[in-house]
Design an enzyme around this catalytic site. Structure first.
Site, mmCIF file in Angstrom:
data_model
loop_
_atom_site.group_PDB
_atom_site.id
_atom_site.type_symbol
_atom_site.label_atom_id
_atom_site.label_comp_id
_atom_site.label_asym_id
_atom_site.label_seq_id
_atom_site.Cartn_x
_atom_site.Cartn_y
_atom_site.Cartn_z
ATOM 1 N N ASP A 91 0.142 -29.047 -19.951
ATOM 2 C CA ASP A 91 0.105 -27.744 -20.532
ATOM 3 C C ASP A 91 1.561 -27.235 -20.404
ATOM 4 O OD1 ASP A 91 0.440 -26.610 -18.215
ATOM 5 O OD2 ASP A 91 -1.702 -25.801 -18.032
ATOM 6 N N ASP A 127 -10.552 -29.170 -22.055
ATOM 7 C CA ASP A 127 -10.666 -29.054 -20.628
ATOM 8 C C ASP A 127 -11.074 -27.751 -20.226
ATOM 9 O OD1 ASP A 127 -8.203 -27.246 -19.417
ATOM 10 O OD2 ASP A 127 -8.098 -27.516 -21.696
#
Length: 381
Positions: A92, A267
């Site tokens: 990320d 996720d």
């Protein structure tokens, strides 16, 4: 040119069966990515993650940048060598972590200045810095730097946040390309729970051009029906030939509903975090092992489950005992079970989509929980 290839193999309703191909391996979709915030999925070895069926994991740019830092990870040739994981990794951008530090941050056009949660030091992070960090991490999927729109947010607040994220998306694209990084770069659709803003965000991202499109700013407190409405709004607008990633979601029900609305990737920390708190996922619901009714229960977490904890015969009574004694084996076994459950859920959905039986799968999923199957758009309740 990106190293990622995506093949959409078949659809069943809006549910999609596909495959992501990287130099480091393939990922069958829809897929769930275990979260390794600091370079490890808590309580489990990398080889165990692979044995559970996971083909890709997630690393956290923000936390790895702060500790141990890029020099240490660079000494290992990147995050794969550091974490001893040879499969694909998605990192990320740090945007969500900045969002979670609302009381410690200052957002400007250039980026975000915040206090490190480790030592209080002032740190600056912007699109260029995020792309540079992820280049050192050598991840296979890089996420653009964005601002996660809070919930609730007025349309004006959500609009300004979305427009800032679009400008940052352009800078992320330019920085990523300028570094010569051939990892896949995903855009992130923002706009809160406002359909028009979501459309504008997606249009802007497609004009820039990305290898995949994530749906951000959900699972931040909004009701489930609003989240699903945003997925339904975006499904026909997202490019069919690109993978779709719903960030930070979630419960087993959320995965099923996301797949039903065209999502390819998920996720969440839920399976690992909940395991550490004695909550174990099963096909019939959640076993909360601290409940007194399990004190002398000789069943495994889920009879017939193929995970190491269940197939080895560890009973609920034993797991409850370990949990009450704060023995580290309890969260280890719970994590093995929960991730096995999540990965098998994804495998079962992939098989159902391929067979054209996803509608029946979804009904059976809810029936096993004693729940009514929620209607999809166009269905009667």
């Amino acid at each position: 040119m990106s190293r990622l290839q995506f093949q959409l193999q078949t659809t069943d309703g809006h549910a999609r069966r596909g495959r992501l191909t990287f130099p480091r391996g393939t990922v069958e979709t829809p897929a769930f990515m275990p979260v390794g915030t600091y370079g490890s999925v808590k309580g489990i070895l990398p080889e165990q993650i692979r044995a559970l069926g996971a083909e890709i994991i997630l690393g956290n740019t923000f936390h790895l940048y702060l500790r141990p830092g890029l020099d240490v990870i660079g000494d290992h040739g990147g995050l794969h060598g550091f974490a001893r994981w040879d499969g694909p990794i998605l990192t990320d951008s740090g945007g969500f972590q900045v969002f979670s530090l609302a009381h410690r941050r200052k957002i400007t056009e250039q980026g975000v200045t915040f206090s490190s949660p480790n030592d209080g030091a002032r740190v600056f992070l912007g699109p260029e810095e995020s792309m540079q960090i992820q280049k050192v991490l050598d991840s296979d999927i890089v996420m653009i730097f964005d601002e996660c729109t809070p919930y609730p947010a007025t349309e004006d607040v959500a609009r300004r946040s979305m427009e800032l994220s679009l400008r940052w998306a352009q800078r992320s694209r330019q920085a990523h390309d300028g570094l010569g990084n051939d990892a896949a770069l995903f855009g992130i659709v923002q706009g809160g729970v406002h359909p028009d803003l979501r459309s504008r965000s997606l249009d802007g991202l497609q004009a820039i051009g990305f290898d995949g499109y994530a749906i951000g700013g959900l699972a931040v407190g909004e009701p489930e029906h609003e989240r699903n409405a945003m997925l339904e709004h975006l499904h026909p607008r997202l490019p069919a030939e690109r993978p779709r990633y719903l960030m930070g979601v979630g419960r087993p029900e959320d995965l099923v509903e996301g797949v039903a609305r065209g999502v390819d990737m998920f996720d969440c920390v839920m399976p690992t975090r909940n395991a550490r708190n004695g909550h174990y996922f099963t096909s019939f619901g959640t076993v909360r092992i601290r409940n007194a009714k399990y004190e002398r229960d000789l069943d495994t977490i889920e009879p017939g489950c193929g995970c190491h904890a269940c197939s080895s015969g560890y009973t609920r009574a034993y797991l409850r005992h370990l949990d009450r004694c704060n023995e580290m084996l309890a969260p280890m076994l719970g994590t093995l079970h929960n991730l096995w459950y999540y990965e098998k859920l994804m495998a079962d959905m992939r098989a159902a989509i391929a067979a054209g039986t996803f509608v029946e799968f979804r009904r059976s999923f809810y029936a096993a929980r004693g729940a009514t199957t929620p209607p999809l758009p166009g269905e009667s309740s």
